[in-house]
Design a protein around this motif. Structure first.
Motif, PDB file in Angstrom:
ATOM      1  N   CYS A  37      17.551 -22.207  10.510  1.00  0.00           N
ATOM      2  CA  CYS A  37      17.106 -22.158  11.901  1.00  0.00           C
ATOM      3  C   CYS A  37      18.124 -21.478  12.803  1.00  0.00           C
ATOM      4  N   GLU A  81      20.520 -18.380  14.236  1.00  0.00           N
ATOM      5  CA  GLU A  81      20.250 -16.970  14.509  1.00  0.00           C
ATOM      6  C   GLU A  81      20.276 -16.168  13.225  1.00  0.00           C
ATOM      7  N   GLU A  82      21.313 -16.410  12.439  1.00  0.00           N
ATOM      8  CA  GLU A  82      21.496 -15.664  11.208  1.00  0.00           C
ATOM      9  C   GLU A  82      20.304 -15.879  10.284  1.00  0.00           C
ATOM     10  N   LEU A 132      17.256 -16.850  11.017  1.00  0.00           N
ATOM     11  CA  LEU A 132      16.014 -16.276  11.535  1.00  0.00           C
ATOM     12  C   LEU A 132      15.999 -14.761  11.368  1.00  0.00           C
ATOM     13  N   ASN A 133      17.159 -14.157  11.630  1.00  0.00           N
ATOM     14  CA  ASN A 133      17.254 -12.715  11.439  1.00  0.00           C
ATOM     15  C   ASN A 133      17.034 -12.357   9.978  1.00  0.00           C
ATOM     16  N   ARG A 147      13.387 -12.305   9.260  1.00  0.00           N
ATOM     17  CA  ARG A 147      12.800 -11.116   9.857  1.00  0.00           C
ATOM     18  C   ARG A 147      13.097  -9.882   8.993  1.00  0.00           C
ATOM     19  N   LEU A 202       9.377 -22.133  15.537  1.00  0.00           N
ATOM     20  CA  LEU A 202      10.528 -21.239  15.501  1.00  0.00           C
ATOM     21  C   LEU A 202      10.399 -20.220  14.371  1.00  0.00           C
ATOM     22  N   GLU A 220       8.255 -11.559  14.315  1.00  0.00           N
ATOM     23  CA  GLU A 220       9.211 -10.488  14.566  1.00  0.00           C
ATOM     24  C   GLU A 220       9.365  -9.580  13.356  1.00  0.00           C
TER      25      GLU A 220
END
Lengths: 591, 173, 438, 241, 295
Positions: free
Chosen positions: A47, A49-50, A52-53, A56, A80, A87
């Motif tokens: 969850c 930033e890393e 989620l990126n 993506r 989330l 994205e």
């Protein structure tokens, strides 16, 4: 399966929350062996930033068309991850979650067993994902008007805030006058201003505001519809009025508890009254000379220290039981387990008012714990300086009230600080009783399908981070309907409710739940069973076929199971999708 | 105290003087009584309270509040060491160690004075000092070359103490 | 005339985060200024939140991520307000973006630099109970997810040598030459959410904090008890790394105290109950004691939880404010002298670990902000509301609002901070809408 | 019962109450045995009897369905539908040799983390006592039941409020009808594999010949079955394609 | 540095060695002591217990004498110090009470003006002289002497009254260290000696002494140092009483701080001084050659 599935599996360590019990690398290796899985890896925190990126980018890199995240509960994190999928160019409904934390690592201590279970959970999720289909979230228009239910301080503040922001507000109050419970108060702590100084300007403003339509002596009869488009029917002086609004703020307030007759001699001996009744005497100037007054805190609150505690959650059916508790046999009921939070300050306020008016008065406050939180500590100090006497009693030995010669009252109690029994001969006894859920609040909750907490207050969507929202989109809570608050806190919550409602109305549209039922028109024979069963009236049979009104359908799936022709399916919860998980629950049947 | 050391519970009814708190609060050094929130920090750090349960400064404050006058003015306050630990520790500035002096002052006016203290008072009126040297000490001072001890001006002191009513308090003729 | 209204939010704790999200959803352009390298604030440091026992970072992290992703929010971390002028509808605020020496657009947060950095310094996030490096990520869920070089401890900045991180960074994100940058923002309104500081209990010498290793603060315990903390969630004594047989919580350390902070911090009783329950849940063999004056378990669900903590978890509640703590020099156990005020017994209690529930106090930064922006502070050093009852989130300059603990311990807990954030956004929307009409 | 037998539990949890309750059990770290595999549905009312029976077929020894407390349903009345379906199902499966305890319906609210943990523990123990699901023994019957519960007739009966009949009688009518439907599916399955005679079918199903004949007549009326030949004084039945 | 020397009642009547050492040491460190003529009892806690205004009037009379001398007061006894300091502070801060007291004092033609400060000998040694100067003046460093200090209550408490001073514990300890001795911490250092209840509740007074001496002995000290005549009386005479009564050998030597300082500064203790001690201090004197053989 229309396209050849390409599934990516992301397994989360969640720090040590999962990784400490479940062998995450092993789960990843296992996931890699599953059919259609083209990518599987792990993250420390998916969850973050890393993480989620990573989702993506991996979707693009591996051309994934299904994503499975094995981490925590979808109830908090699904939105989330769905955004991350979006994205990455993937329809968010091609995403599936495997809950290996709340349902696995947090409840099983044996690492091997937990790891095996985690693998099963991942397999079930992958299996289900193969059958997922893209869904669209329909956009709904939000009407830029709001209904505020309750014309007490919270309702007034919320209504004025929305009106000032340019939204049309219907303010509905069941009494003939605005002001609510606060109207009965004399002065407000800690500034000791006259209640009217605070309340009246709000009442006047609401009455004269060009964006506010005030309806007093009005009760809500029915509310239909959904976020953005509620249709409200109310009864005003026996006449029915109707209007449409986009949002609703519930500010039905709370009631002041009255002890059952005989409890603490209330209603039996003259001079025994509730704190609010004492305040009304002060307000009317009926305290004419110095008197000896004893105040007893926690009458009807903090009752039964061994009551079992349920964290959250009675839904509205329990409302009926709670209702009978309040309305019914008060005599046999003992009261409420919670702390009403405002009574300490209220008692101190009245004590100060009495001492300032008649310094020769003797005021004693009997308390269990004095809860003058925040800067109210100063208020407590101020009362002590005025020689208000603060004495502790213990729950197990409640103060006893009896008649004393000369038309007086005797309050006997045990003072643990001195280790002495004591009795005070006094003129009046004021019982500090809690704020309790209002009947209107409970009935309204039932109507609006808002859950109640264990005490009968309206329940917030999340007690910590969504204290204003309810589980029903577009409906917000203000003031004491959600639990005891003082006036300043009520005003804060009312403003916050206005903010939350204004966000919806300001944005004019909202995306709604995609998960509705759909009828296969070829199979439907128009038998009408679905129409009969649907609690929302979302099925309408016309010309021998049933159709679903999407804005009304909430996607429960009751009709799906019932349809004799198997003509109805539930988006995102089709039989294929559910059975894929069923079939893979214990053994691998992925095809 | 006639009761056994640790006995506490009894039934009071009319023996409460609910004005006591007011009186103490308006006696010099006594206003701290209104600051007390009974947190127990004083007793928790009181060296005397660790010696005997007869003395508990926090409880004494509560007994003033509920007006147990007889008990408060009897020998209880005389246990205090005046070490002021409680004054330093009290988070509310209730200055228990100071309130003790207010109670003692009230007690003294009502005739509750331990003999040793009464004797000190007498000595002051008589000699201007509470401790006076013996003859052998005087001799020794001489031996050591220490200056002579000047007598105090007892007349002056008597004027002062008559004016304040001190002589009556200790029953000095 | 600007297209959309804008707001500066100062402070990236839960109050600031919520205010930013509400304002951004309401259509405001939001600048969220946070002085540390990551948003998250105090709530990020907590283990669980009371009384639902939600894992604090678990419920906060999604909000932090949302802040980062929201198209209306500009995050300015490692930044401080330098200057402010103007009035409602037209504030001009200068923000100093401190030199992070790590390029935001290049760092991928891989963490290789932090592994190889040779400098160890106490980790603020872990309350000094663990070390971090001179180049560091404040905590695993940090937002934005990138590292920061702490100039004061970096060998290069102090001695001109090292540069190991620069050599190892594959992304080429290290920039030793980066200079602080001043950004001037034009905003319609300002929301202050600077949160609170923790009282240093060294001042109360009788409790021996700083002298006795096994006397710790509640914030330190939060890290000790957290599964992702320095001890992986095991309760281990700082003196010897052993599990204590018993843990004591002492309430009102520096609060409800006329010499330090006369007010009640509002949250200590509640978190002590929570922490005591967590300890008993993880280690049923550890006895727990809570020393309190008045057990202030007010608010939704708190009294019930307190009851349950007694009945089900066997937490011992003692109504007393202990006088002093003494350490046994050999075992480093601690002896607490106390009077149980309900039974009037005076005795010592010897335990392995003492947790001081310290006062929450105003941030020193409040003073500077109050001078720059012109808002008043109250006697305690929190921001003064323009009216205690009627305008609880308005500060004394129009167009400036407050939320969270920087308004004082109004209720102080997370839900109320969230509500205040919403209320601040509502007030801002009302007043700006009123200006437009006029 | 074999040594070290670990029962397999399949759980259907509604999203709003029970799944949240199970989450709370996790958050509260209430430990329970790892035997259950859980499927989240929006409402317990979405759980189809067919899903439950498929669960057995897929290896479950017990199926647990949990929903909001009566009246607390997020969808107003979904859980009442569930209750009715499960009650009927339990009675029906009992008749085909499945211990009704292998299907359990419980109410777990969002706040009942402890209850959920204890429920899983208790149910696992209770299924452990029952032993493994006799899948091999009743495999055909199970298939027939799956067919029956998916049939138009049964679905209608289970969901339609039969207002004109007294409730107790109505239930008997429904249960008997479902039994009949299962029998019919048994015959159907036999015929699916190949042509058969009444005596062969009686042997395979343990059903009385007259019952079989009745079903066959009904099937023929529907046009599902037909007599294609005669052998040793018996007709040979076959499925009409 | 010149001070009005307030000697009090107890020191000249019972603790001559303290007075003797102080009178000897202070001038050598450039502190001039001017005896106060006509001073009366400071009105310590016993008198305070009887009547508020009487206490203040008695104490203020002494302050007036010092005001007339134009000198700040140096007190040897902590009780005197505290009583005078409290009085001085109250009268300076509260004009109402000042008026009441001055009205009483008008009977004898005196008036409190609020012109002087009150200091304890330790304050003067620490602030005016300073540990550095003492260290430089030491001729016989008391090396290897382990000392427990007993600062007593009234030098340090209540804190509000002594606000601004370093805090008596540290002051005294640093001064002791200046003599070359080592200060050893012990349990209950800040606790009262039990002196104030010596006459009223001797049982508890004794138990306080007992606990203190035992704690000091547990910390393995060679001797204890006091700066208050009551503390000395308790620890020295009180210790002796316990020894006799309970047949318990404690034998912890007790010194007045100026005595210890004189040894370090090279002055030897005289016979009458040594006779002031009920617990033998001889072995320590021998070690540091601090014993003057009487002629």
């Amino acid at each position: 399966m229309k396209d050849e599935p390409r599934v990516g599996v992301f397994v989360c360590h969640c720090g040590t929350n999962i990784g400490g019990v479940v062998d995450v690398p092993e789960v990843v290796e296992y996931a890699k062996t599953l059919p259609y899985v083209v990518y599987a890896d792990r993250n420390l925190y998916t969850c973050s930033e890393e993480g989620l990126n990573n989702i993506r980018d991996t979707i693009k890199e591996y051309n994934l068309n299904r994503v499975v995240v094995a981490s925590c509960t979808p109830r908090t994190h699904e939105p989330l991850f769905r955004v991350a999928c979006q994205e990455g160019g993937l329809n968010p409904y091609l995403f599936e979650m495997a809950n290996i934390r709340e349902h696995c690592s947090w409840v099983h201590h044996d690492s091997k067993e937990a790891t095996e279970k985690a693998k099963d959970i991942v397999r079930m999720a992958v299996a289900r994902s193969l059958w997922l289909e893209p869904q669209e979230e329909p956009e709904l228009e939000i009407k830029d008007s709001s209904l505020v239910i309750g014309g007490g301080i919270s309702g007034l503040v919320a209504a004025i805030s929305l009106a000032d922001q340019g939204f049309k507000v219907y303010l509905v109050e069941k009494e003939a006058e605005l002001g609510g419970l606060v109207r009965q108060l004399y002065k407000l702590y800690p500034t000791l201003e006259d209640t009217s100084e605070i309340l009246n300007p709000h009442i006047e403003e609401a009455k004269n505001h060009r964006n506010i339509e005030v309806h007093t002596s009005t009760t809500i009869k029915d509310i239909e519809g959904y976020v953005g488009n509620f249709h409200v029917t109310a009864i005003k002086n026996k006449e029915q009025i109707e209007f449409d609004v986009g949002t609703i703020i519930v500010a039905t307030g709370a009631w002041n508890y009255h002890p059952p007759e005989g409890n603490f001699q209330y209603g039996v001996l003259d001079g025994v009254m509730t704190q609010l009744e004492l305040e009304e005497l002060l307000k009317e100037g009926k305290l004419e000379r110095p008197e000896i007054i004893v105040m007893i805190q926690c009458v009807g609150s903090r009752v039964g220290e061994i009551w079992s505690y349920e964290l959250v959650g009675l839904f509205h059916s329990q409302a009926t039981r709670l209702l009978s508790k309040i309305l019914g046999a008060r005599g046999s009921e003992e009261g409420w387990a919670y702390c009403s939070k405002i009574c300490c300050m209220n008692a101190i306020k009245n004590a100060i008012l009495i001492k300032e008016q008649f310094p020769e008065s003797e005021v004693t406050i009997l308390y269990q714990d004095l809860r003058t939180y925040k800067e109210y500590e100063d208020f407590y100090r101020r009362a002590r300086k005025l020689e208000v006497r603060f004495l502790k009693y213990i729950y197990e030995i409640p103060p006893e009230i009896s008649e004393a010669p000369g038309n007086k009252l005797r309050v006997s109690f045990y003072d643990p600080f001195a280790g002495e029994e004591m009795s005070i001969i006094c003129d009046k006894v004021a019982l500090s009783t809690p704020l309790i859920p209002s009947k209107d609040g409970i009935l309204l909750a039932k109507k609006l399908k808002i859950p109640l907490d264990q005490n009968g207050f309206l329940m917030e969507a999340h007690v910590k981070l969504r204290p204003i929202d309810t589980q029903i989109e577009g409906i917000f809570l203000a003031g004491t309907a959600a639990g005891p608050k003082d006036i300043s806190e009520s005003i804060v919550s009312a403003k916050a409710a206005a903010a939350r409602a204004s966000i919806l109305m300001g944005n004019k549209v909202i995306k709604t739940e995609a998960l509705t039922a759909v009828v296969n028109q070829d199979l439907c024979i128009g038998c009408g069973l679905c129409e009969e069963l649907c609690p929302y009236g979302a099925h309408i049979v016309k010309d021998g076929k049933s159709t679903v009104i999407e804005a009304l359908c909430k996607g429960c799936g009751v009709c799906v199971v019932a349809c004799p022709q198997k003509a109805i399916s539930a988006k995102h919860y089709t039989d294929d999708q559910i059975l894929a998980a069923v079939k893979n629950a214990f053994t691998e049947q992925l095809t | 105290m006639s009761k056994s050391e640790d006995t506490e519970s009894r039934t009071h009814d009319s023996s409460h003087d609910t004005k006591l708190m007011h009186i103490v609060a308006h006696t010099p050094r006594g206003k701290g009584i209104l600051d007390c929130i009974q947190c127990g920090r004083c007793t928790s750090s009181c060296p005397m309270a660790r010696q005997t349960s007869r003395y508990n400064p926090r409880r004494l404050m509560e007994m003033i509040t509920i007006g147990l006058k007889e008990e408060v003015l009897s020998n209880t306050p005389w246990y205090c060491l005046s070490c002021f630990t409680c004054v330093d520790k009290c988070p509310q500035g209730a200055d228990v160690g100071e309130v003790i002096f207010a109670i003692r002052n009230i007690a003294a006016r009502e005739g509750h004075i331990p003999p040793g203290i009464k004797a000190q008072g007498g000595n002051i009126i008589d000699t201007g000092k509470i401790s006076n040297p013996t003859k052998s000490i005087l001799k020794q001072r001489q031996e050591m070359g220490l200056p002579e001890i000047e007598p105090s001006d007892t007349e002056e002191l008597l004027k002062i103490l008559r004016k304040t009513g001190f002589d009556k308090i200790i029953g000095h003729k | 005339m600007k297209d959309s209204k804008s707001v500066l939010v100062v402070g990236g704790g839960i109050a600031g985060i919520q205010a930013s999200l509400d304002a951004a959803d309401r259509g405001f352009k939001v600048y969220l200024v946070e002085k540390t390298p990551s948003i998250g604030g105090r709530m990020a440091q907590l283990d669980k939140t009371f009384p639902t026992m939600d894992c604090s970072i678990c419920i906060l992290a999604p909000k932090m991520a949302e802040c980062y992703r929201h198209s209306n929010i500009t995050l300015l971390t490692y930044s401080e307000v330098q200057d402010a002028k103007g009035s409602i509808g037209n504030f001009e605020v200068a923000v100093l973006k401190k030199a992070r020496h790590v390029k935001e657009d290049k760092c991928v947060g891989c963490g290789i630099c932090t592994e190889k950095c040779p400098v160890k310094v106490p980790n603020e996030f872990e309350m000094g109970l663990a070390d971090r490096k001179a180049i560091y990520m404040p905590f695993p869920q940090a937002v934005p997810r990138l590292t920061t070089i702490d100039e004061e401890n970096c060998l290069f900045f102090q001695k001109g040598t090292c540069r190991v991180c620069e050599k190892l960074c594959e992304a080429g994100a290290i920039d030793f030459d980066e200079k602080p940058e001043e950004i001037v923002l034009n905003v319609d309104a300002i929301i202050l959410a600077t949160g609170f500081d923790v009282f240093n209990p060294k001042a109360i010498t009788a409790y021996g904090y700083g002298k006795y290793k096994n006397v710790i603060t509640a914030m330190e315990l939060e890290r000790l008890i957290c599964a992702s903390g320095p001890t992986d969630g095991y309760i281990l004594r700082p003196s010897d790394g052993k599990e204590p047989e018993s843990v004591v919580f002492i309430q009102c350390v520096g609060s409800r105290d006329q010499r330090y902070n006369p007010y009640c911090s509002s949250i200590c009783c509640k978190y002590a109950i929570k922490d005591a329950v967590l300890i008993r849940e993880h280690h049923p063999e550890i006895d727990t004691y809570v020393f309190y004056i008045d057990l202030r378990a007010f608010g939704k669900g708190f009294q019930e939880f307190a009851n349950r903590s007694k009945e089900e978890y066997g937490i011992n509640y003692i109504r007393s404010n202990p006088g002093e703590i003494r350490e046994d020099p050999i075992t480093q156990d601690l002896t607490i002298w106390y009077e149980d005020t309900l039974t009037r017994t005076i005795k010592p209690l010897t335990v392995g670990l003492v947790v001081l529930c310290t006062a929450s106090i105003p941030r020193p930064d409040n003073k500077k902000l109050s001078e720059l922006i012109g808002v008043e502070l109250d006697d305690l050093g929190f921001f003064r509301a323009s009216h205690d009852i009627d305008h609880p989130v308005d500060l004394t300059v129009p167009g400036v609002y407050g939320c969270g603990f920087c308004l004082g311990p109004r209720v102080g807990d997370i839900p109320h901070s969230v509500m205040q954030a919403g209320a601040a956004v509502a007030r801002m929307s009302e007043e700006l809408a009123g200006m437009e009409e006029a | 019962m074999s040594v070290g037998y670990e029962p397999k539990i399949l759980g259907f949890l509604c999203n709003w109450c029970s799944y949240a309750g199970a989450d709370l059990a996790g958050v509260s770290r209430f430990e329970y045995p790892p035997n259950a595999r859980v499927i989240r549905v929006m409402c317990s009312g979405r759980v189809d009897p067919v899903h439950i029976l498929e669960g057995f077929k897929s290896g479950a020894d017990g199926v647990l369905v949990t929903g909001c407390h009566p009246g607390d349903c997020h969808y107003v009345s979904g859980n009442f539908s569930t209750e009715r379906r499960v009650e009927i199902m339990k009675k029906v499966v009992n008749k085909i040799g499945i211990d009704p305890e292998r299907i359990r319906l419980e109410w777990v609210s969002a706040s009942e983390g402890r209850k959920y943990a204890e429920l899983v523990k208790e149910y696992t123990d209770s299924i452990r006592k029952l032993g493994p699901f006799p899948l091999n023994e009743i495999s055909d019957l199970l298939d027939a039941a799956i067919g029956a519960f998916g049939s138009e007739r049964v679905r209608w009966l289970m969901n339609k409020q039969l207002e004109e009949i007294e409730p107790e009688k109505a239930e008997n009518v429904i249960i008997t009808s479902i039994e009949r439907e299962i029998e019919r599916y048994q015959l159907f399955q036999i015929l699916e594999k190949g042509n058969s005679t009444v005596s062969e079918m009686a042997k395979q199903t343990n059903l009385p010949s007259d019952v079989i004949v009745q079903h066959l007549i009904a099937l023929m009326k529907q046009g599902t079955a037909a007599i294609t030949a005669e052998a040793e004084h018996e007709y040979i039945y076959t499925l009409s394609r | 540095m010149k001070y009005a020397f307030f000697i009090g009642c107890l020191v000249p009547a019972r603790e001559l060695s303290y007075e003797f050492a102080a009178r000897k040491i202070l001038p050598t460190l450039d502190v001039e002591l001017v005896d106060m003529h006509g001073a009366n009892c400071c009105a310590p806690f016993g008198i305070q217990s009887l009547d508020y205004i009487s206490w203040l009037a008695l104490a203020t009379r002494n302050l007036c004498i010092a005001e007339e001398m134009g000198l700040d007061i140096l007190a040897l006894c902590s009780d005197c110090y505290e009583s005078l300091l409290m009085t001085n502070t109250i009268l300076k801060e509260n004009s109402d009470i000042k008026g009441q007291v001055n009205e009483v004092l008008s009977e004898i033609g005196k008036e409190f003006k609020g012109e002087i400060e009150i200091k304890h000998m330790i304050d003067v040694l620490y602030e005016d002289v300073g540990p550095e100067k003492i260290k430089n003046a030491v001729v016989t460093p008391l090396t290897d002497l382990k000392v427990a200090t007993q600062p007593g209550c009234h030098l340090v408490r209540p804190k509000m009254l002594h606000f601004g001073s370093v805090g008596g514990y540290d002051e005294l300890d640093e001064l002791v260290r200046a003599t070359g001795a080592e200060v050893i911490d012990y349990d209950g250092k800040e606790i009262c000696c039990g002196g104030p209840i010596r006459d009223t509740f001797d049982k508890y007074s004794r138990s306080l002494i007992n606990q203190k001496i035992k704690a000091m002995k547990k910390a393995n000290v060679d001797c204890a140092v006091t700066i208050c005549p009551f503390c000395f009386l308790q620890l020295d005479l009180g210790q002796r009483e316990i020894q006799t009564r309970f047949k318990e050998e404690l034998n912890l030597p007790i010194f007045h701080f100026p005595e210890l300082l004189s040894i370090a500064l090279g002055f030897k203790l005289t016979d009458p001084q040594i006779r002031d001690h009920r617990i033998s201090i001889n072995h320590i004197l021998e070690k540091y050659n601090g014993y003057e053989v009487s002629s």
